[in-house]
Structures are given as C-alpha cells and as structure tokens.
Motif scaffolding. Structure first.
Motif, PDB file in Angstrom:
ATOM      1  N   GLU A   1       0.863  -1.190   0.000  1.00 13.09           N
ATOM      2  CA  GLU A   1       0.000   0.000   0.000  1.00 13.09           C
ATOM      3  C   GLU A   1       0.893   1.232   0.000  1.00 13.09           C
TER       4      GLU A   1
ATOM      5  N   LYS B   1      -2.850  11.369  -4.509  1.00 12.01           N
ATOM      6  CA  LYS B   1      -2.723  10.882  -5.880  1.00 12.01           C
ATOM      7  C   LYS B   1      -2.352   9.394  -5.896  1.00 12.01           C
ATOM      8  N   PRO B   2      -2.847   8.639  -6.896  1.00 11.47           N
ATOM      9  CA  PRO B   2      -2.423   7.237  -7.033  1.00 11.47           C
ATOM     10  C   PRO B   2      -0.919   7.154  -7.234  1.00 11.47           C
TER      11      PRO B   2
ATOM     12  N   GLU C   1       0.991   5.433  -9.289  1.00 11.50           N
ATOM     13  CA  GLU C   1       1.477   5.508 -10.667  1.00 11.50           C
ATOM     14  C   GLU C   1       1.473   6.952 -11.167  1.00 11.50           C
ATOM     15  N   GLN C   2       0.437   7.709 -10.802  1.00 13.06           N
ATOM     16  CA  GLN C   2       0.389   9.115 -11.206  1.00 13.06           C
ATOM     17  C   GLN C   2       1.502   9.905 -10.536  1.00 13.06           C
TER      18      GLN C   2
END
Length: 282
Positions: free
Chosen positions: A68, A78-79, A81-82
């Motif tokens: 996580e 933000k995620p 990957e972003q």
C-alpha cells in the motif's frame, strides 16, 4: 594547495556528519536513475531494513514488496502511478511517499520514502536521491490515535442520540398517561355489555404496552429506572405475544406452551421483555 586541502577536509567533515545523521535516523540513503531504471547507490542498511542486499535491490524488487502507498506533500491524494509519472516529468521537486510493505522475512512495515528530484542543466529530471526510513511505530501510533478519536466521536454521537431519544420518550410518556387516564375513565362509565367496551379495553392494553416500550427507551437513553416487581413470567409472555410476533414475517407462526403454576420472579417487566425478545429472535 591549502584551499584545496581545506575544501577536502570540509567535504569529509560534511560527509561524516551526514553519515552520522543517517545512522541516527536509522535511514538508508539511495540514488535512483530514471533513464536506466536502476539504483546507482544504496546504503548498507538496506539489508536490515528490507531483508535484501544492496546488490540485488532494484526498482522491480522494491515494487514487489509494496502492499500500500500513501503519497504525501505535493503528491498527497494521488495514485502511486500518477505520482511516479509526475516525478519523472519534473512536475514536483520533492518525492514523499509512505509505503506499507512486507519485507523478505515476511515482516510488515511502514517505510517512508523521501527524495529530491535531480535535474540537468536543461531542467530535465534524471534521478532522485533520498532516504528510506522505518516509520512503523510512528504510523501505528497515528492509526491508534485516529481510532481513539473516531471512537470518541461515535460515543459523543450516541450520547446525543440517547439524549434526543430520552426527550422524545418523556414527551410520549406524558401523552400515554393522558390516554390511559381517559381510557380508564371511559371504561368506568361504559357498561360491560356495551359494544365499545372491548374497544376501550384494547385501547387500555395497547397504551400499557406502549408505556412499557417507552420505559425501555428511557432505560436505553439512561433517563429511566427499572421497576423491579413480582412478575408472573407466563402471563408476561402471553401479554407480550403480539410484540414478539411483530419481529417476524406474517407467514411465521408462533406457538406457546406456558405453565401457570410457576412461582413469580422479581424483575423489571420491560427488561424481561427485552431479554425474551432477544432469545426468540436469535
């Protein structure tokens, strides 16, 4: 030569201070190259931190350990990957992400990953240099604090609901006293063979049951007191049958086998109804 010697000594002193600070913080320094997707440097403490050696530590291996991620600072919310994409595009200057990981030895930890994005002369990001630090104890402490605060909020909410329920129950109880009083007066004035006599009896019975429910509500709200009296348990069950049956679908039939020679018990009627209702429902 003198200036050069002084510069070298200053650099070594600064490096010593840095190493001491990193050791004291139990942090592992690293440098990650964006073009080659490799770590050009990883501190010696990586094995103690993650259970892997510096030579085998790669971005792919690091990603496989992560369960996580919680970006913070400029990347908060933000995620992952972003966040990674924005860091590589140079849209942020600082990389700060907390990861919940499972290391090679199966231990779950929270690791803080903090880095500075390095840019070339043209301003294009080419690497990140930062530190990995075990923040498990701090994070779990914050989680416990959040749980305590959430429980305190829930307790305050329930106290407010109980107070509101108690206020409604008091008002409703006052109405029931009037209904019961007028029903009793009407019964006294109505002959037993009158067609409305049974209606008045049912009004009195229903009002009495409603008064019992109100006492139970007051008891839940902490505004009422239990009334201990001698109770015929069989009679209580028979008189409460409609209350019990209301908890089940209409196609469910209930049958009672009650003895009438049992000695009375000392208890509060509304609490006994609550217990019996729970037993029947479960």
């Amino acid at each position: 030569m003198s200036d050069s010697g002084n510069s070298s000594e200053t650099w070594r002193a600064a490096e010593t201070v840095f190493r001491q600070a990193v050791t004291a913080a139990r942090a592992v320094p690293y440098r990650r190259e964006f073009k080659t997707h490799t770590y050009s440097f990883v501190g010696e403490g990586i094995e103690e931190l993650l259970g892997v050696g510096a030579a085998e530590f790669t971005p792919a291996l690091w990603g496989s350990l992560i369960l996580e991620s919680r970006p913070r600072g400029e990347l908060a919310g933000k995620p992952l990957e972003q966040a990674i994409g924005e860091a590589r595009q140079g849209l942020v200057n600082l990389w700060t992400v907390d990861h919940r990981i499972r290391d090679r030895k199966g231990r779950e930890k929270w690791i803080s990953d903090s880095a500075v994005i390095l840019r070339d002369a043209a301003g294009i990001p080419y690497a990140a240099t930062g530190i990995l630090q075990d923040i498990t104890e701090r994070t779990l402490g914050e989680e416990r604090q959040r749980l305590i605060e959430a429980q305190a909020f829930e307790n305050r909410r329930l106290e407010s609901l109980c107070s509101l329920a108690g206020s409604f129950a008091h008002d409703f109880n006052n109405l029931l006293v009037s209904i019961l009083g007028f029903a009793s007066l009407a019964l006294e004035e109505t002959p037993a063979d009158s067609p409305i006599h049974e209606y008045l009896v049912e009004i009195e019975r229903s009002s009495a049951r409603a008064a019992t429910l109100t006492r139970r509500l007051l008891y839940y709200a902490g505004s009422g007191r239990g009334v201990v009296e001698n109770l015929d348990l069989s009679r209580l069950i028979a008189s409460s049958s409609s209350l019990f049956e209301a908890s089940f679908p209409r196609h469910v039939a209930m049958y009672y086998s009650l003895r009438h020679d049992l000695p009375p018990i000392e208890a509060d009627a509304s609490q006994m109804q609550q217990i019996l209702s729970a037993l029947i429902t479960n």
